[in-house]
Write a protein that holds these residues in place. Structure first.
Motif, PDB file in Angstrom:
ATOM      1  N   GLU A 144       0.829  -1.216   0.000  1.00 22.51           N
ATOM      2  CA  GLU A 144       0.000   0.000   0.000  1.00 22.51           C
ATOM      3  C   GLU A 144       0.861   1.264   0.000  1.00 22.51           C
ATOM      4  OE1 GLU A 144      -3.455  -0.069   2.690  1.00 22.51           O
ATOM      5  OE2 GLU A 144      -2.545   1.666   3.648  1.00 22.51           O
ATOM      6  N   GLY A 145       1.711   1.359   0.990  1.00 13.10           N
ATOM      7  CA  GLY A 145       2.566   2.540   1.117  1.00 13.10           C
ATOM      8  C   GLY A 145       3.522   2.326   2.274  1.00 13.10           C
ATOM      9  N   GLY A 147       5.541   2.423   5.736  1.00 15.42           N
ATOM     10  CA  GLY A 147       5.223   2.679   7.137  1.00 15.42           C
ATOM     11  C   GLY A 147       6.381   3.439   7.777  1.00 15.42           C
ATOM     12  N   PHE A 198       9.005  -2.522   3.054  1.00 18.34           N
ATOM     13  CA  PHE A 198       8.746  -3.718   3.872  1.00 18.34           C
ATOM     14  C   PHE A 198       9.956  -4.134   4.707  1.00 18.34           C
ATOM     15  CE2 PHE A 198       5.099  -4.040   1.024  1.00 18.34           C
ATOM     16  CZ  PHE A 198       4.108  -4.412   1.913  1.00 18.34           C
ATOM     17  N   ALA A 200       5.638  -5.541   9.262  1.00 17.60           N
ATOM     18  CA  ALA A 200       4.963  -6.176   8.113  1.00 17.60           C
ATOM     19  C   ALA A 200       6.001  -6.819   7.187  1.00 17.60           C
ATOM     20  CB  ALA A 200       4.132  -5.139   7.352  1.00 17.60           C
ATOM     21  N   HIS A 240      -2.590  -8.519   3.005  1.00 22.36           N
ATOM     22  CA  HIS A 240      -1.466  -7.670   3.380  1.00 22.36           C
ATOM     23  C   HIS A 240      -0.818  -8.258   4.641  1.00 22.36           C
ATOM     24  CE1 HIS A 240       0.895  -4.255   4.648  1.00 22.36           C
ATOM     25  NE2 HIS A 240       0.688  -3.710   3.455  1.00 22.36           N
TER      26      HIS A 240
END
Ligand code: URA
Length: 208
Positions: A58-59, A61, A71, A75, A172
């Motif tokens: 998604e985007g 963190g 990543f 996650a 996700h």
């Protein structure tokens, strides 16, 4: 698979590495949406340029924003674990996101932010030319299908996309962290099934 050169459409040919570097530089300089105001580092993406598989989240963190790499936070550790379980590793695939800068507080990026950033992802896909695009979660899946879709209903299905490519949706990794059960039918078990399929697709298409 096209290995060394990519026609960028204006008569010039670049090696994939050079073409991706241009995208990376443009991401670093991008101020096209408000996310640039709050980012520490943009997160263009990383991995193999000769892979048949690209993962799209998604985007970025918090940890990704701090390091400039996709990543690498909690996650990311979950993604690494799934990859390892099926005998794949990060350096065999390419990993990126729909938006390249962290949405404040890890909120879902807006449609305007995704639209402003989408040409970077499209360029990455054109250059790397993967066969399979693994959409991690509903934001990435909805971006590719251009409509709101349920990841729970769509995960594990191969969906024909542009240019003979397929979209393969799965949960996700953050969703797996929020839903910790691991038994039969659990999100983790389903995600593992999906990742086994990704490995099969990798083995099938890396030879092409
Ligand atoms: N979540 C994402 O969607 N992307 C990252 O890079 C990290 C967390």
């Amino acid at each position: 698979m096209l290995k060394f050169s990519e026609n960028l459409g204006d008569g010039r040919f670049f090696r994939k590495e050079e073409a991706i570097e241009i995208v990376v530089q443009r991401v670093r300089n991008c101020k096209a949406c408000p996310l640039h105001e709050t980012r520490i580092n943009p997160v263009p993406g990383e991995g193999s340029l000769d892979t048949p598989i690209i993962f799209v989240g998604e985007g970025p963190g918090e940890e990704e924003d701090r390091t400039g790499r996709p990543f690498v936070g909690k996650a990311g550790q979950m993604l690494n674990k799934l990859l390892k379980e099926v005998g794949l590793s990060r350096d065999k695939v390419y990993i990126t996101n729909v938006v390249k800068c962290r949405p404040p507080g890890n909120r879902v990026p807006t449609n305007q932010e995704m639209a402003a950033c989408s040409h970077f992802l499209m360029a990455q896909i054109q250059i790397i030319n993967p066969k399979v695009i693994v959409a991690l979660g509903s934001t990435a899946l909805s971006f590719f299908l251009e409509k709101k879709v349920s990841i729970t209903r769509m995960r594990g299905k191969l969906i024909d996309w542009l240019g003979g490519k397929v979209i393969f949706p799965t949960f996700h990794p953050s969703y797996l962290l929020r839903n910790r059960s691991t038994g039969p039918g659990s999100p983790y078990e389903l995600a593992l099934q999906d990742m086994k399929k990704v490995k099969e697709l990798y083995d099938e298409y890396r030879k092409v």
